[in-house]
Design an enzyme around this catalytic site. Sequence first.
Site, PDB file in Angstrom:
ATOM      1  N   LYS A 194       0.864  -1.187   0.000  1.00  0.00           N
ATOM      2  CA  LYS A 194       0.000   0.000   0.000  1.00  0.00           C
ATOM      3  C   LYS A 194       0.895   1.229   0.000  1.00  0.00           C
ATOM      4  CE  LYS A 194      -1.722   2.878   2.509  1.00  0.00           C
ATOM      5  NZ  LYS A 194      -1.490   4.201   1.857  1.00  0.00           N
ATOM      6  N   GLY A 247       6.814   4.688   8.392  1.00  0.00           N
ATOM      7  CA  GLY A 247       6.058   5.931   8.486  1.00  0.00           C
ATOM      8  C   GLY A 247       6.209   6.538   9.867  1.00  0.00           C
ATOM      9  N   SER A 248       5.198   7.290  10.269  1.00  0.00           N
ATOM     10  CA  SER A 248       5.292   8.017  11.534  1.00  0.00           C
ATOM     11  C   SER A 248       5.143   7.067  12.730  1.00  0.00           C
ATOM     12  CB  SER A 248       4.206   9.089  11.593  1.00  0.00           C
ATOM     13  OG  SER A 248       2.931   8.484  11.517  1.00  0.00           O
ATOM     14  N   THR A 249       5.712   7.469  13.843  1.00  0.00           N
ATOM     15  CA  THR A 249       5.638   6.657  15.061  1.00  0.00           C
ATOM     16  C   THR A 249       4.192   6.529  15.540  1.00  0.00           C
ATOM     17  OG1 THR A 249       7.909   7.151  15.673  1.00  0.00           O
ATOM     18  CG2 THR A 249       6.442   6.544  17.476  1.00  0.00           C
ATOM     19  N   ILE A 251       1.409   6.384  13.762  1.00  0.00           N
ATOM     20  CA  ILE A 251       0.702   5.354  12.988  1.00  0.00           C
ATOM     21  C   ILE A 251       1.318   3.977  13.262  1.00  0.00           C
ATOM     22  CG2 ILE A 251       0.007   4.579  10.685  1.00  0.00           C
ATOM     23  CD1 ILE A 251      -1.509   7.076  11.635  1.00  0.00           C
ATOM     24  N   GLY A 252       2.608   3.930  13.503  1.00  0.00           N
ATOM     25  CA  GLY A 252       3.252   2.658  13.858  1.00  0.00           C
ATOM     26  C   GLY A 252       2.577   2.020  15.069  1.00  0.00           C
ATOM     27  N   GLU A 400      10.085  15.083  15.522  1.00  0.00           N
ATOM     28  CA  GLU A 400      10.491  14.873  14.132  1.00  0.00           C
ATOM     29  C   GLU A 400       9.745  15.894  13.266  1.00  0.00           C
ATOM     30  OE1 GLU A 400       9.174  11.337  11.835  1.00  0.00           O
ATOM     31  OE2 GLU A 400      11.287  11.092  11.311  1.00  0.00           O
TER      32      GLU A 400
HETATM   33  P1  NAI Z   1       1.884   8.490   7.998  1.00  0.00           P
HETATM   34  O1  NAI Z   1       2.633   7.683   8.988  1.00  0.00           O
HETATM   35  O2  NAI Z   1       0.446   8.799   8.276  1.00  0.00           O
HETATM   36  O3  NAI Z   1       1.924   7.775   6.563  1.00  0.00           O
HETATM   37  C1  NAI Z   1       2.750   6.694   6.210  1.00  0.00           C
HETATM   38  C2  NAI Z   1       1.942   5.591   5.534  1.00  0.00           C
HETATM   39  O4  NAI Z   1       1.025   5.041   6.476  1.00  0.00           O
HETATM   40  C3  NAI Z   1       1.080   6.040   4.345  1.00  0.00           C
HETATM   41  O5  NAI Z   1       1.076   5.028   3.373  1.00  0.00           O
HETATM   42  C4  NAI Z   1      -0.298   6.168   4.970  1.00  0.00           C
HETATM   43  O6  NAI Z   1      -1.333   6.012   4.040  1.00  0.00           O
HETATM   44  C5  NAI Z   1      -0.289   5.015   5.939  1.00  0.00           C
HETATM   45  N1  NAI Z   1      -1.263   5.120   7.038  1.00  0.00           N
HETATM   46  C6  NAI Z   1      -1.729   6.246   7.624  1.00  0.00           C
HETATM   47  N2  NAI Z   1      -2.628   5.937   8.575  1.00  0.00           N
HETATM   48  C7  NAI Z   1      -2.734   4.581   8.606  1.00  0.00           C
HETATM   49  C8  NAI Z   1      -3.486   3.663   9.385  1.00  0.00           C
HETATM   50  N3  NAI Z   1      -4.319   4.058  10.331  1.00  0.00           N
HETATM   51  N4  NAI Z   1      -3.317   2.346   9.148  1.00  0.00           N
HETATM   52  C9  NAI Z   1      -2.476   1.909   8.207  1.00  0.00           C
HETATM   53  N5  NAI Z   1      -1.741   2.732   7.424  1.00  0.00           N
HETATM   54  C10 NAI Z   1      -1.857   4.060   7.635  1.00  0.00           C
HETATM   55  O7  NAI Z   1       2.681   9.841   7.758  1.00  0.00           O
HETATM   56  P2  NAI Z   1       2.109  11.249   7.202  1.00  0.00           P
HETATM   57  O8  NAI Z   1       0.811  11.594   7.854  1.00  0.00           O
HETATM   58  O9  NAI Z   1       2.133  11.206   5.729  1.00  0.00           O
HETATM   59  O10 NAI Z   1       3.228  12.265   7.715  1.00  0.00           O
HETATM   60  C11 NAI Z   1       3.108  12.890   8.992  1.00  0.00           C
HETATM   61  C12 NAI Z   1       4.434  12.890   9.705  1.00  0.00           C
HETATM   62  O11 NAI Z   1       4.890  11.570   9.910  1.00  0.00           O
HETATM   63  C13 NAI Z   1       5.576  13.555   8.975  1.00  0.00           C
HETATM   64  O12 NAI Z   1       5.589  14.915   9.185  1.00  0.00           O
HETATM   65  C14 NAI Z   1       6.779  12.881   9.562  1.00  0.00           C
HETATM   66  O13 NAI Z   1       7.166  13.511  10.751  1.00  0.00           O
HETATM   67  C15 NAI Z   1       6.293  11.505   9.859  1.00  0.00           C
HETATM   68  N6  NAI Z   1       6.712  10.544   8.831  1.00  0.00           N
HETATM   69  C16 NAI Z   1       7.817   9.831   9.072  1.00  0.00           C
HETATM   70  C17 NAI Z   1       8.284   8.956   8.126  1.00  0.00           C
HETATM   71  C18 NAI Z   1       9.502   8.179   8.396  1.00  0.00           C
HETATM   72  O14 NAI Z   1       9.936   7.426   7.537  1.00  0.00           O
HETATM   73  N7  NAI Z   1      10.079   8.308   9.555  1.00  0.00           N
HETATM   74  C19 NAI Z   1       7.627   8.788   6.836  1.00  0.00           C
HETATM   75  C20 NAI Z   1       6.430   9.559   6.686  1.00  0.00           C
HETATM   76  C21 NAI Z   1       6.021  10.417   7.665  1.00  0.00           C
END
Ligand code: NAI
Length: 496
Positions: A194, A247-249, A251-252, A400
């Site tokens: 995804k 992704g973000s902590t 959502i992790g 972050e």
């Molecule tokens: P996110 O963590 O929401 O998105 C990453 C992925 O998770 C995307 O594919 C998204 O569709 C998916 N996702 C979101 N909610 C979900 C859920 N409930 N269940 C399963 N999958 C889900 O990150 P976002 O909102 O795009 O960015 C926000 C902040 O997160 C950024 O400002 C940054 O600080 C952090 N981030 C950190 C990343 C890293 O690699 N450390 C990568 C992306 C974001």
Amino acid sequence: MTTATNTAQAARAKALEWINLGSKRLLIGGEWIGAASGKTFEVINPATEQLLCRVAEADSADVDAAVIAARRAFEAPSWAAMSPHARTRVLLKIADKIEQHIDELAAIESLDNGMPLWFAQGAVTAAVDIFRYYAGWCSKVLGTTVPSDGSTLIYTLREPLGVCGQIIPWNVPILMAAIKFANALCCGNTVILKPAELACLTSIRLAELIQETDLPPGVVNVLPGFGATAGAALAQHPGVDKIAFTGSTAIGKQIVRDATSNLKKVTLELGGKAPNVIFADADIERAVQTAVKTFCGNSGQVCSAGTRLFVQESIHDQVAERVAQVAATWKVGDPFAADTRLGPLISAKQRDRVWSYLGAGQDEGALLRAGGNAWTGPGYFVEPVVFHNVRNGMKIAQEEIFGPVLSIIPFKDEEDAVLQGNDTTYGLSAAVWTRNISRAHKVVRALKAGRLWINTFGESDPAMAFGGYKQSGWGREFGQESIEAYTQSKSIMVRL
Ligand code: NAI
Ligand code: MG
């Protein structure tokens, strides 16, 4: 803005040709199909804020279909009984396909994500290396034999986990898709990827290229869609054996809760707030050049970015001045222009989020040394921002930001650097700069992070494991360690 070179223009034209072919769909069981709901979503170019194309929007019904397809493919002899050497050949072929399309894939990534073309080319080249590296692993996923008294034979098999759900972010999508695919496939799993709603096009193009190899249908499935719908459905699904999330902590943590439905295996690659420590005896100019590269690269949208620059007190002012000078040479602009170092951020929301930290830093008394000018015109651009005399407890040093924002923090000595460096909820990466070899090794041992560098920062190798201490994640990707994350062991006793 400087104009793009002919090569860059040709790459962009090729990418647009593919993008304009029509709306992009879901890949399920070897077929490109629309979403069951019929819904689509917009793909925006963050440098222009214009619509690039529309993509089918998967939700739980499509996840159900993909799980059935991926399970069938996992059990089918065409994949389950494929010899490891044949799997090696498939992964090598995928690598070749990517290599033949480096410029096109890079330009698609630049248009979709906003990253400079040169940065995207580096990411696609790394994807090639990743597939070649894991191609070699197919025939090396070894079991063991266990010592016994001779009346029994005890041995282990390492077997694939099954259907792997993989959720990736938008910051370096081609690299994320490559590591997730290559790792799962070399161990014999099937996958449902995804990609992020904010940048999903290279995942789709990569899957098209993969479809041109001998990989059986249904081994790779791709479901563009939103996190709260498609992502959550994948994480909760009882038919999914593993979720690998980057992704973000925040959502992790949600993924972990969702995975309890069937106790699927979970690996997480989450946020970071990396300490980059410069001692007074370091090669200061190299350290500064690299410090700027790590907080500005990909406009700071990198989980391992060196966003906390710890500088020994005696050289703090000198380093802050030089960092500001070098950062000023990192030109913001058109991702296709040859002299652009920073493209736009991914979205208006991300730009506003990053911008809010400018106020937060100043409110807490950090000194703004560079940046802070509002961008006029289209695109979510932010110039490099440098704060100095930052205290590690400040919000800008703890959260972050995921933008080109650096906190320069003074420290006294080795002990103080380690204490402050580790004073964070994250632990993804860290670096130390010194000419004292004993100090270098002592400090990297003391810093709590999964990947560390001495006298460099951000360099990568597919053979080098990556993953987090503390709230930066669970498990490791890359290298040998990730083979364990995509397999399970079975131990067998034979009475002789
Ligand atoms: P996110 O963590 O929401 O998105 C990453 C992925 O998770 C995307 O594919 C998204 O569709 C998916 N996702 C979101 N909610 C979900 C859920 N409930 N269940 C399963 N999958 C889900 O990150 P976002 O909102 O795009 O960015 C926000 C902040 O997160 C950024 O400002 C940054 O600080 C952090 N981030 C950190 C990343 C890293 O690699 N450390 C990568 C992306 C974001
Ligand atoms: Mg986009």
